[in-house]
Scaffold this motif. Structure first.
Motif, PDB file in Angstrom:
ATOM      1  N   THR A 165       1.491  -6.317  15.604  1.00 12.47           N
ATOM      2  CA  THR A 165       0.299  -5.085  15.433  1.00 12.47           C
ATOM      3  C   THR A 165      -0.079  -4.268  16.799  1.00 12.47           C
ATOM      4  OG1 THR A 165      -1.369  -6.704  16.044  1.00 12.47           O
ATOM      5  CG2 THR A 165      -0.905  -6.814  13.864  1.00 12.47           C
ATOM      6  N   VAL A 181     -10.259  -0.028   7.723  1.00  9.76           N
ATOM      7  CA  VAL A 181      -9.034  -0.118   8.519  1.00  9.76           C
ATOM      8  C   VAL A 181      -9.143  -1.057   9.380  1.00  9.76           C
ATOM      9  CG1 VAL A 181      -7.659   1.194   9.852  1.00  9.76           C
ATOM     10  CG2 VAL A 181      -8.354   2.395   7.838  1.00  9.76           C
ATOM     11  N   GLU A 195      -6.043  -3.484   1.321  1.00  8.09           N
ATOM     12  CA  GLU A 195      -5.738  -2.270   1.250  1.00  8.09           C
ATOM     13  C   GLU A 195      -6.215  -1.313  -0.044  1.00  8.09           C
ATOM     14  OE1 GLU A 195      -3.074  -0.389  -1.085  1.00  8.09           O
ATOM     15  OE2 GLU A 195      -3.567  -2.062  -2.373  1.00  8.09           O
ATOM     16  N   MET A 202       0.852  -1.121   0.045  1.00 10.20           N
ATOM     17  CA  MET A 202       0.021  -0.019   0.131  1.00 10.20           C
ATOM     18  C   MET A 202       0.828   1.408  -0.088  1.00 10.20           C
ATOM     19  SD  MET A 202      -2.692   0.802   3.082  1.00 10.20           S
ATOM     20  CE  MET A 202      -3.940   2.036   2.751  1.00 10.20           C
ATOM     21  N   GLN A 256       1.205   0.809  12.134  1.00 11.78           N
ATOM     22  CA  GLN A 256      -0.048  -0.017  13.217  1.00 11.78           C
ATOM     23  C   GLN A 256       0.131  -1.343  13.088  1.00 11.78           C
ATOM     24  OE1 GLN A 256      -3.482   2.290  10.928  1.00 11.78           O
ATOM     25  NE2 GLN A 256      -3.841   3.074  13.224  1.00 11.78           N
ATOM     26  N   ILE A 257       0.779  -2.011  11.959  1.00 10.60           N
ATOM     27  CA  ILE A 257       0.903  -3.296  11.903  1.00 10.60           C
ATOM     28  C   ILE A 257       2.130  -3.949  12.298  1.00 10.60           C
ATOM     29  CG2 ILE A 257       0.433  -5.074   9.915  1.00 10.60           C
ATOM     30  CD1 ILE A 257      -1.301  -3.038   8.445  1.00 10.60           C
ATOM     31  N   ARG A 299       0.299   3.865   7.543  1.00  3.94           N
ATOM     32  CA  ARG A 299      -0.551   2.754   7.708  1.00  3.94           C
ATOM     33  C   ARG A 299       0.005   1.727   8.334  1.00  3.94           C
ATOM     34  NH1 ARG A 299      -3.339  -0.187   9.961  1.00  3.94           N
ATOM     35  NH2 ARG A 299      -5.027  -1.454   9.102  1.00  3.94           N
ATOM     36  N   GLN A 301      -8.561  -4.459   7.334  1.00  4.27           N
ATOM     37  CA  GLN A 301      -7.178  -4.744   6.973  1.00  4.27           C
ATOM     38  C   GLN A 301      -6.275  -4.930   8.144  1.00  4.27           C
ATOM     39  OE1 GLN A 301      -5.401  -0.835   6.038  1.00  4.27           O
ATOM     40  NE2 GLN A 301      -3.941  -1.443   4.443  1.00  4.27           N
ATOM     41  N   GLN A 302      -6.637  -4.418   9.239  1.00  6.08           N
ATOM     42  CA  GLN A 302      -5.692  -4.813  10.455  1.00  6.08           C
ATOM     43  C   GLN A 302      -5.958  -6.467  10.842  1.00  6.08           C
ATOM     44  OE1 GLN A 302      -3.972  -2.286  11.796  1.00  6.08           O
ATOM     45  NE2 GLN A 302      -3.219  -3.271  13.292  1.00  6.08           N
ATOM     46  N   GLY A 337      -2.382  -7.468   5.054  1.00  7.69           N
ATOM     47  CA  GLY A 337      -3.417  -6.527   4.951  1.00  7.69           C
ATOM     48  C   GLY A 337      -2.827  -5.297   4.399  1.00  7.69           C
ATOM     49  N   LEU A 365      -2.416   7.649  12.055  1.00  4.55           N
ATOM     50  CA  LEU A 365      -3.277   7.328  10.810  1.00  4.55           C
ATOM     51  C   LEU A 365      -4.379   8.842  10.894  1.00  4.55           C
ATOM     52  CD1 LEU A 365      -4.270   5.781   8.282  1.00  4.55           C
ATOM     53  CD2 LEU A 365      -5.697   4.677   9.838  1.00  4.55           C
TER      54      LEU A 365
END
Lengths: 568, 568
Positions: free
Chosen positions: A437, B404, B422, A259, A432-433, A429, B407-408, B414, A400
């Protein structure tokens, strides 16, 4: 094209007025010798120059070019070579490294500021030196002197880079399921076999060598995560003189299309009986890797903040430039700058109040790490342990939120690539992952950091803050009331968890977020408190007070909803 | 690659059990003749087939291919031709069109469901027929019979498509600043000159002709937004027989490179003295265009919901498949599906509880529009006017939140394009921006829809809901308390606004959002109430109750924070 100017004035305010880090530096001979506020200022100015003038202007080009893989060779955007050279020549690669091996020994409070600037400038680029810095922390702590002497100087100079190879495709964050193997060899080395995914900077063209820190299982490993060992697996095995020698049996199998952070090489790394060297004790690799993870997790918070800072600067400038609509003007043919629209102000103030609290928060956490590292301060270490998951998860969640607000200020132009705002959203983004996570961070906070000691460190922190709060000040009182309710809630959750095992995991995210908002409230009161002693412009003081008021009026009430959710 | 199955069961539940739209259909002869629940079901099933089997499977390819511009010609992804043919052959292009000109005359409650499915399948593709449908609403209302006969059949069949050309680069949403000009010609036509930006489907290769609805100013136009007229400007001017004739003096100057909806052609359209025909009265173009805008704004909500529905389906499937971590399992080598992690459930439940309330909400709003259109129900029109900005802004804000979250759930995967999650985030993001930013929607809600009638319609709605609520039911009581506090707040805001003019604009966003959460609470109670009479699976009933409980426990408390923010 989005602009960037490092927020040096706010950084100085946070360091020297709010947290008065110079007092800690004076107590530590190693720091007192080389660091005074003036030196630190000069350092930050130099780092700002590279970030503002060299790295930031080309971040959009990096996004468009991305990385390419051909025959196992990963090519980064052309200008990354110059970026990287400039970074290394400035000595920034070894900024927080051990002076005994060529590092600069600088404290975390400063390296955090560098992290933020780098992430404002280009998150994708920041990861190349960032991963190396994290790996160095692990090597500093776990490697023998001989191994340190072999690797650290090359990593501090930036000639070599490093990675952390944890994740396997079937296991994700569940490291216990790991399949990578390490077979002991007669010469004391190991043959490492396995495939790792999501390896940031696993292969690239910026350095002559890449040192992989790889988690794998020894043949006699106990099951699960207690049976994992850590290995140093260099791409080119250093020869006796420490120069890159024989090519090791490892290669990049593919790179991910993502992404965002397009110019960061996210690699599948295949180890085909590669030569590796045990780092630390057998079966204790996870603890060693967590040293690195914890370092990275703090840096993640800076990613959220860095992206949000750049987003805010650009949204603010756009809101001043863009003429649209009439608020005070009555002439139908004359438009006013959109910054006069209350809703645009709401978005800009939301970002600013969260960013400046975030900068204060990361300075505070970094100071605790410095106290632990340089002064053996046990309380500092405990506090850093407690706050690290909040720094990672809460700051990136806000990263975000804030980049999305800033994009929104641009209206339709925010969605167009040309303006650079949508890239900040896409880039931030990932924070956050990865590195665990935010859900994992929340669980870590609630289950390990809070329930693990029956809330002792958290409740002690609350008590300390409450003790500092001024009973005569309405905002202080507002925070005190929240802290009291949160203390009661924390104890209640821990009690109720005895009968409902899933309760803590269930509320972990809301609990982590609640504590984030309360501590950001504390950050605002600390900032306001520092205004009296700070030698800063009167308009800045006025703005700080305005942002504190905005935070207490418009943001902190989010805590109310979270409290309500978790109450019985 | 992300999957999609249209949520037909929930759609039927919302239509026939919750809102009992069949009762309204029976009252309207034009609908009673052709529509029964069984017919409607069959219609939805047919639409679902195209969306599931033809459009959705290639949405990712559409994202990767995007649109290309060469010499003024815009090329869409190859499979869009087949998508579009299938859509038109199914008769969907004229689904809600006027039967007198070849439309199917179907009610909004059904076309909303189609919108949702199309947006789940591919938002970028959905815009091509979507813009046409919006333009048809304006033509139906403002065009002469002759003009209708010329354009509507071709637009309903999908042979031609349409656009709305409002925005100019210097003006954005501030239409009063418009510079495009219309000069009257001797033959009664006008020469249109000017440049418009962000024109969705302004140029493309799916239809033989494109009919632009263009806002421009006549020479004698009053200043500002009261001096704007609306013109029909066809790409190919229809000849006497109604066939596409002479090429008009307009062209696509460039297309935008965007964060998402890559396969939607977002065009700069240049009108170089193009021939246009006045639509409606001179200087009253804005009102006519708003007919279209209001139609589109409701469809925007479906974009938020559609993307979130597809995101949820995929996150749920992934959470069942993906083995990672141990919750109940003690064997360190055995992992469990991540759906057993409470935090993964929290994310999935958040999405599901918001989506199903959103589907109920959009059905409710659509029913009001149907009552207004088919039964001349004034209250229905007032309610639709009140709720439209919430449908647009609140539902698209939640669209981003929910994609979101989904995706998480995928962790690192994701963030990888391959999985398609995404893309949903990138695609849905535009819905918060276009058709009037969500900030503009919030201002419209607060300043026009609420303050405009001193809160009359909103407070009457609250009273009606409170009247319906059951005093013996704790969730009903919870909502009643919120509604009472919100009534008091609304009145207090209106009073305080007399002394502080900026107050309403300042709190508009929080106020709009607060009302969204309260009305979603109402949607959950209406759904639970419908469970008794609904002939649905017992597990579905159980899940509905569970989601209602989740909403009241974990989501609705967000209203608490918003109330607190706006209180004096």
């Amino acid at each position: 094209m989005s602009q960037y100017l490092a927020p040096l004035n706010d950084m100085k305010f946070q360091l020297f007025d709010v947290w008065q880090v110079q007092q800690h530096w004076q107590e530590v001979p190693a720091l007192a010798e080389q660091l005074e506020p003036e030196t630190a200022e000069a350092i930050l100015q130099e780092a700002a120059k590279i970030c503002e003038q060299q790295i930031a202007p080309l971040s959009q080009q990096a996004d468009m070019t991305g990385v390419q893989l051909h025959d196992g060779v990963v090519t980064t955007p052309e200008h990354y070579q110059a970026n990287y050279r400039a970074w290394c020549e400035g000595g920034w690669a070894g900024f927080s490294g051990d002076p005994e091996y060529g590092g600069m020994g600088m404290p975390k409070v400063l390296s955090m500021m560098l992290d933020e600037m780098m992430c404002s400038a280009d998150i994708a680029f920041s990861l190349y030196p960032g991963l190396t810095a994290g790996a160095c922390v692990t090597l500093q702590q776990y490697a023998t002197d001989e191994v340190k002497a072999l690797y650290l100087p090359k990593l501090y100079s930036g000639e070599w880079s490093a990675t952390m190879c944890l994740t396997e495709s079937h296991a994700g964050s569940d490291l216990g399921l790991m399949r990578s193997k390490a077979e002991p060899q007669q010469d004391g080395s190991y043959r490492i076999s396995g495939s790792k995914i999501f390896i940031t900077a696993g292969e690239h063209d910026l350095t002559e060598n890449i040192i992989h820190l790889v988690l794998a299982k020894l043949p006699d490993a106990p099951a699960g995560s207690r049976g994992i060992s850590l290995f140093i697996v260099p791409k080119l095995i250093p020869d006796a003189a420490g120069n890159p020698g024989q090519r090791n049996a490892l290669h990049c199998g593919s790179i991910e299309h993502k992404m965002g952070i397009h110019a960061s090489a996210t690699c599948v790394m295949n180890f085909d009986g590669a030569t590796g060297y045990l780092l630390g004790e057998p079966h204790k690799g996870l603890a060693a890797m967590f040293t690195m993870m914890n370092y990275e997790r703090l840096a993640m918070g800076s990613q959220g903040l860095g992206a949000a800072e750049r987003a805010w600067q650009n949204a603010l400038a756009y809101a001043h430039d863009r003429l649209q609509g009439r608020i005070t003007e009555r002439d139908a043919n004359k438009a006013e700058p959109i910054i006069r629209h209350p809703d645009v102000q709401r978005m800009l103030h939301t970002i600013q109040s969260l960013n400046e609290a975030g900068r204060s928060f990361s300075t505070w956490v970094a100071l605790q790490l410095d106290k632990a590292k340089y002064s053996g301060d046990e309380q500092g270490q405990q506090l850093a342990n407690l706050l690290t998951p909040i720094a990672k998860a809460f700051m990136t969640d806000l990263g975000l939120e804030c980049t999305v607000h800033a994009q929104q200020v641009f209206g339709g132009h925010g969605y167009i690539k040309e303006w650079g705002m949508e890239q900040l959203v896409r880039d931030v983004r990932i924070a956050q992952i990865y590195e665990g996570t935010n859900g994992i961070q929340a669980a870590d906070f609630m289950l390990r950091k809070v329930a693990g000691d029956k809330g002792a460190v958290l409740l002690a922190l609350f008590a300390e803050i409450e003790h500092w709060l001024d009973a005569a000040n309405p905002q202080h009182q507002q925070l005190a009331a929240y802290l009291q309710r949160s203390s009661v809630l924390t104890q209640s959750l821990l009690q109720r968890a005895a009968e409902n095992k899933a309760l803590l995991a269930d509320y972990a995210y809301e609990f982590m977020t609640l504590n984030g908002y309360l501590l950001y409230g504390y950050m605002w009161l600390k900032q306001v408190d520092a205004l009296e002693r700070a030698e800063i412009a009167i308009e800045t003081k006025h703005q700080k007070q305005q942002m504190a008021d905005f935070y207490f009026k418009r943001i902190l009430p989010r805590a109310e909803a979270l409290l309500l959710i978790m109450q019985e």
